[in-house]
Design an enzyme around this catalytic site. Structure first.
Site, short mmCIF file in Angstrom:
data_model
loop_
_atom_site.label_atom_id
_atom_site.label_comp_id
_atom_site.label_asym_id
_atom_site.label_seq_id
_atom_site.Cartn_x
_atom_site.Cartn_y
_atom_site.Cartn_z
N CYS A 136 41.12 30.51 47.71
CA CYS A 136 39.67 30.28 47.63
C CYS A 136 39.25 29.19 48.62
O CYS A 136 39.93 28.95 49.63
CB CYS A 136 39.24 29.95 46.19
SG CYS A 136 37.45 30.12 45.93
N ASP A 205 37.81 24.44 38.93
CA ASP A 205 36.44 24.44 38.42
C ASP A 205 36.34 23.66 37.12
O ASP A 205 35.32 23.06 36.82
CB ASP A 205 35.94 25.88 38.22
CG ASP A 205 35.71 26.51 39.58
OD1 ASP A 205 36.69 27.01 40.17
OD2 ASP A 205 34.57 26.45 40.07
O1 LIG Z 1 37.18 28.34 42.58
C1 LIG Z 1 36.55 27.75 43.40
C2 LIG Z 1 35.21 28.19 43.90
O2 LIG Z 1 34.74 29.33 43.21
P1 LIG Z 1 33.31 29.96 43.59
O3 LIG Z 1 33.37 30.32 45.05
O4 LIG Z 1 33.19 31.15 42.70
O5 LIG Z 1 32.26 28.91 43.31
C3 LIG Z 1 37.04 26.42 43.94
O6 LIG Z 1 38.43 26.42 44.05
C4 LIG Z 1 36.64 25.32 42.95
O7 LIG Z 1 35.26 25.42 42.64
C5 LIG Z 1 36.89 23.93 43.51
O8 LIG Z 1 36.05 23.71 44.62
P2 LIG Z 1 35.71 22.20 45.07
O9 LIG Z 1 37.02 21.52 45.28
O10 LIG Z 1 34.92 22.34 46.35
O11 LIG Z 1 34.92 21.56 43.97
#
Ligand SMILES: O=C(COP(=O)(O)O)[C@H](O)[C@H](O)COP(=O)(O)O
Length: 323
Positions: A136, A205
């Site tokens: 991701c 998340d």
């Molecule tokens: O799973 C996702 C994004 O999912 P989506 O694209 O569905 O929002 C990321 O790994 C986390 O949100 C952490 O991101 P961060 O480290 O930037 O908070």
């Protein structure tokens, strides 16, 4: 704007989060905090709220509810709302507005600082010459890689594309900009490439009290494969990802997204009775995760509950709730 109708800026932010134009847990949290500041500025000017502190407070709570209802899984969103709304104070509308704007600014500054600090912690787990695998797009995970690069370490990356929305492409571009050599692979190639990888780095998340890591769908399978291959895996997650409600036994809601992200738009009729499901996140059990890297240091997943109690001991208030 009526006394509880959110300002246009709040509706736009909510729409951007729901449609994933604004996405990723940390980015969502910052956008939500900033939207509350915009609501405060607008409500301090609007006829219905400008001279009525209680109506002003109600409009902020309503904005909080609108933002809360966008996506269910990233706890950074309600944690951002909590941070700002719990600091709303004052007897006059001007004082209330200033307290919300100040809290929003402080939250965003804290977010940036936390990411920098956890980046340093995570970078110390990476060695010169390491290849990392990512899943991701996580700004917290990228902060660890960036800090390692800034320490002078030579890092390369194998980036999973991350179906169905291919956030891996955003990661690949960000790494390329850092000067990290990138190999982009389809998700199903991950196990094959684990043999060439020294570390897996993912974001989160939400983190549950038992150390379970809730992140983009596919993280748990990657973690199990990494363990089988003997490749260490870490979650980079600032403490706004800690989910206070899990302290009292609540589970984290996994967002189910539209089937159109999985099938070609317009093919629903042709595929007839084939069911399509599109869960956006999964839970990696703590035994498959080597470390949770936060701005307060790194923790074995099973011990994260101690930090969670320290930071959220008061429980999970819902200051956006009516009345
Ligand atoms: O799973 C996702 C994004 O999912 P989506 O694209 O569905 O929002 C990321 O790994 C986390 O949100 C952490 O991101 P961060 O480290 O930037 O908070």
């Amino acid at each position: 704007m009526t006394d509880t109708e959110p300002a246009p800026a709040v509706r736009e932010t909510a729409e951007a989060i729901a449609t994933m134009e604004t996405r990723g847990a940390a980015t969502i949290a910052a956008a939500a905090a900033e939207a509350l500041a915009e609501q405060a500025a607008a409500a301090a000017e609007a006829d219905a709220t400008a001279s009525d502190p209680e109506a002003f407070r109600a409009s902020l709570r309503a904005a909080g509810r609108t933002l809360r209802e966008t996506r269910p899984t990233a706890v950074s969103l309600p944690n951002a709302l909590r941070y700002v709304l719990q600091r709303m104070e004052g007897e006059t509308v001007d004082a209330l507005r200033d307290s919300v704007v100040d809290a929003s600014d402080a939250f965003v500054r804290q977010l940036d600082r936390a990411q920098d600090d956890l980046g340093e912690v995570g970078a110390n787990r990476l060695a010169d010459g390491d290849t990392v695998m990512t899943h991701c797009h996580s700004t917290d995970a990228l902060a660890c890689i960036e800090a390692a690069v800034e320490q002078g370490k030579s890092i390369s990356a194998v980036v999973k594309e991350t179906r169905p929305r291919q956030q891996g492409h955003i990661t690949a571009e960000a790494l390329r900009e850092m000067g990290v050599p990138v190999t982009l692979i389809v998700d199903s190639a991950a196990r094959r490439y684990l043999d060439e990888v020294d570390h897996v780095v993912v974001g989160a998340d939400s983190i549950a009290a038992d150390g379970g890591v809730i992140n983009k769908i596919g993280t748990s399978g990657l973690a199990v494969n990494a363990r089988e291959r003997g490749v260490p895996i870490m979650t980079a997650a600032q403490t706004i990802k800690l989910h206070p409600e899990t302290l009292t036994g609540h589970t984290v809601e996994i967002e189910m997204r539209d089937e159109d992200e999985v099938i070609e738009p317009g093919t629903r009729e042709a595929i007839g009775e084939i069911a399509v499901e599109n869960p956006a996140f999964d839970v990696t059990p703590p035994r498959y995760m080597d470390a949770i890297v936060t701005e307060h240091g790194q923790f074995p997943p099973e011990s994260i509950v101690t930090l969670m109690r320290e930071l959220f001991g008061e429980g999970a208030a819902e200051p956006w709730a009516e009345p």
